[in-house]
Design a protein around this motif. Structure first.
Motif, mmCIF file in Angstrom:
data_model
loop_
_atom_site.group_PDB
_atom_site.id
_atom_site.type_symbol
_atom_site.label_atom_id
_atom_site.label_comp_id
_atom_site.label_asym_id
_atom_site.label_seq_id
_atom_site.Cartn_x
_atom_site.Cartn_y
_atom_site.Cartn_z
ATOM 1 N N MET A 72 0.706 -1.146 -0.078
ATOM 2 C CA MET A 72 -0.036 0.088 -0.088
ATOM 3 C C MET A 72 0.744 1.295 0.058
ATOM 4 O O MET A 72 0.377 2.146 -0.703
ATOM 5 C CB MET A 72 -0.942 0.093 1.071
ATOM 6 C CG MET A 72 -2.117 -1.082 1.135
ATOM 7 S SD MET A 72 -2.985 -0.976 2.839
ATOM 8 C CE MET A 72 -4.584 -0.831 2.015
ATOM 9 N N SER A 75 2.213 1.633 -3.757
ATOM 10 C CA SER A 75 1.048 2.167 -4.497
ATOM 11 C C SER A 75 0.660 3.592 -4.133
ATOM 12 O O SER A 75 -0.189 4.452 -5.043
ATOM 13 C CB SER A 75 -0.041 1.129 -4.543
ATOM 14 O OG SER A 75 -0.887 1.288 -3.426
ATOM 15 N N ALA A 76 0.857 4.138 -2.775
ATOM 16 C CA ALA A 76 0.509 5.512 -2.393
ATOM 17 C C ALA A 76 1.532 6.529 -2.501
ATOM 18 O O ALA A 76 1.352 7.538 -1.926
ATOM 19 C CB ALA A 76 -0.100 5.547 -1.094
ATOM 20 N N GLU A 83 -4.291 10.874 2.284
ATOM 21 C CA GLU A 83 -4.934 9.917 1.561
ATOM 22 C C GLU A 83 -4.415 8.470 1.838
ATOM 23 O O GLU A 83 -4.994 7.569 1.624
ATOM 24 C CB GLU A 83 -4.691 10.379 0.127
ATOM 25 C CG GLU A 83 -5.589 11.502 -0.368
ATOM 26 C CD GLU A 83 -4.951 12.085 -1.534
ATOM 27 O OE1 GLU A 83 -5.662 12.799 -2.421
ATOM 28 O OE2 GLU A 83 -3.621 12.016 -1.940
ATOM 29 N N SER A 84 -3.302 8.519 1.942
ATOM 30 C CA SER A 84 -2.380 7.127 2.016
ATOM 31 C C SER A 84 -2.710 6.455 3.376
ATOM 32 O O SER A 84 -3.106 5.320 3.688
ATOM 33 C CB SER A 84 -0.865 7.438 2.169
ATOM 34 O OG SER A 84 -0.255 8.090 2.898
ATOM 35 N N MET A 87 -6.035 4.777 3.259
ATOM 36 C CA MET A 87 -6.035 3.538 2.602
ATOM 37 C C MET A 87 -5.762 2.536 3.809
ATOM 38 O O MET A 87 -6.142 1.221 3.858
ATOM 39 C CB MET A 87 -4.617 3.221 1.719
ATOM 40 C CG MET A 87 -5.199 4.043 0.211
ATOM 41 S SD MET A 87 -3.982 4.208 -0.945
ATOM 42 C CE MET A 87 -3.172 2.233 -0.832
ATOM 43 N N TRP A 88 -4.641 2.981 4.451
ATOM 44 C CA TRP A 88 -4.582 1.961 5.845
ATOM 45 C C TRP A 88 -5.495 1.990 6.809
ATOM 46 O O TRP A 88 -6.009 0.751 7.224
ATOM 47 C CB TRP A 88 -3.287 2.529 6.581
ATOM 48 C CG TRP A 88 -1.822 2.160 5.885
ATOM 49 C CD1 TRP A 88 -1.472 2.159 4.585
ATOM 50 C CD2 TRP A 88 -0.731 1.954 6.476
ATOM 51 N NE1 TRP A 88 -0.158 1.608 4.491
ATOM 52 C CE2 TRP A 88 0.470 1.642 5.683
ATOM 53 C CE3 TRP A 88 -0.223 1.983 8.127
ATOM 54 C CZ2 TRP A 88 1.732 1.448 6.106
ATOM 55 C CZ3 TRP A 88 0.880 1.755 8.611
ATOM 56 C CH2 TRP A 88 1.948 1.337 7.362
ATOM 57 N N GLN A 90 -8.696 1.964 6.295
ATOM 58 C CA GLN A 90 -9.836 1.262 5.690
ATOM 59 C C GLN A 90 -9.149 -0.257 5.675
ATOM 60 O O GLN A 90 -10.221 -1.131 6.019
ATOM 61 C CB GLN A 90 -9.877 1.408 4.171
ATOM 62 C CG GLN A 90 -10.621 3.025 3.942
ATOM 63 C CD GLN A 90 -10.609 3.262 2.510
ATOM 64 O OE1 GLN A 90 -9.599 3.094 1.741
ATOM 65 N NE2 GLN A 90 -11.706 4.062 1.839
ATOM 66 N N TYR A 91 -8.106 -0.476 5.553
ATOM 67 C CA TYR A 91 -7.495 -1.708 5.577
ATOM 68 C C TYR A 91 -7.683 -2.248 7.186
ATOM 69 O O TYR A 91 -7.898 -3.518 7.430
ATOM 70 C CB TYR A 91 -5.835 -1.950 5.145
ATOM 71 C CG TYR A 91 -5.588 -3.527 5.053
ATOM 72 C CD1 TYR A 91 -6.009 -4.252 4.179
ATOM 73 C CD2 TYR A 91 -4.577 -3.795 6.084
ATOM 74 C CE1 TYR A 91 -5.416 -5.688 4.008
ATOM 75 C CE2 TYR A 91 -4.254 -5.140 5.849
ATOM 76 C CZ TYR A 91 -4.608 -5.858 5.009
ATOM 77 O OH TYR A 91 -4.160 -7.200 4.845
#
Length: 181
Positions: A72, A75-76, A83-84, A87-88, A90-91
């Motif tokens: 991740m 990709s971030a 924003e990055s 992602m974390w 959400q995971y």
């Protein structure tokens, strides 16, 4: 890459779920291979086909999540910290049972160290100590400080049963990272 048999994946997923479920009920040291076998509805021999022992199972489960978080980060690379971090978070939300067990309990202190190491590795390239508010600070100290704070906040989030929604956690952690990196 060879295609993995669905039955193998199903068995491995059942064992991963079993170890997390059992860790919510008792200390990891007290979990037996028989407990795992019963919970996952597989034979003891099947467990040993996939893992050397319960420690190997837990280690592979931890490694799987660490690798996803590492990917991740890659990709971030072009995203900002908020924003990055979203992602974390959400995971984290998606795999709540795993992360809450690893961070909110005494069940697997090894995971906390691996998580901290990942953050230190990822933040090392982000920290700027040659100018601005971080000028003249020791880079290693600053990176460790920020990574430790991040882990501490995530632990707090899990320990307190998600007192703020994950998007708010991401926004505020992202803002704190932007201010300090």
């Amino acid at each position: 890459m060879a295609k993995v048999d669905r039955r193998i994946l199903k068995t491995q997923e059942a064992l991963k779920k079993a170890v997390i479920d059992l860790m919510s009920e008792k200390n990891f040291d007290d979990i037996t291979i028989q407990d795992l076998s019963d919970r996952a509805n597989v034979s003891r021999g099947t467990i040993y086909l996939h893992y050397m022992d319960k420690f190997d199972l837990l280690d592979k489960l931890i490694e799987e999540h660490i690798n996803v978080l590492r990917e991740m980060c890659k990709s971030a690379a072009e995203l900002d910290f908020t924003e990055s971090t979203l992602m974390w978070t959400q995971y984290f939300e998606l795999h709540y049972s795993f992360f809450s067990m690893m961070l909110a309990s005494k069940g697997a202190p090894y995971f906390r160290g691996r998580f901290l190491d990942l953050l230190i590795e990822e933040l090392t390239n982000e920290v700027e100590v040659t100018k601005g508010k971080n000028e003249k600070l020791n880079e290693n100290l600053l990176v460790r400080f920020i990574a430790s704070a991040y882990v501490g906040v995530v632990e707090w989030w899990f320990t307190n049963d998600k007192p703020v929604p994950h998007p708010i956690l991401a926004e505020q952690l992202g803002t704190l990272l932007e201010r300090n990196v």
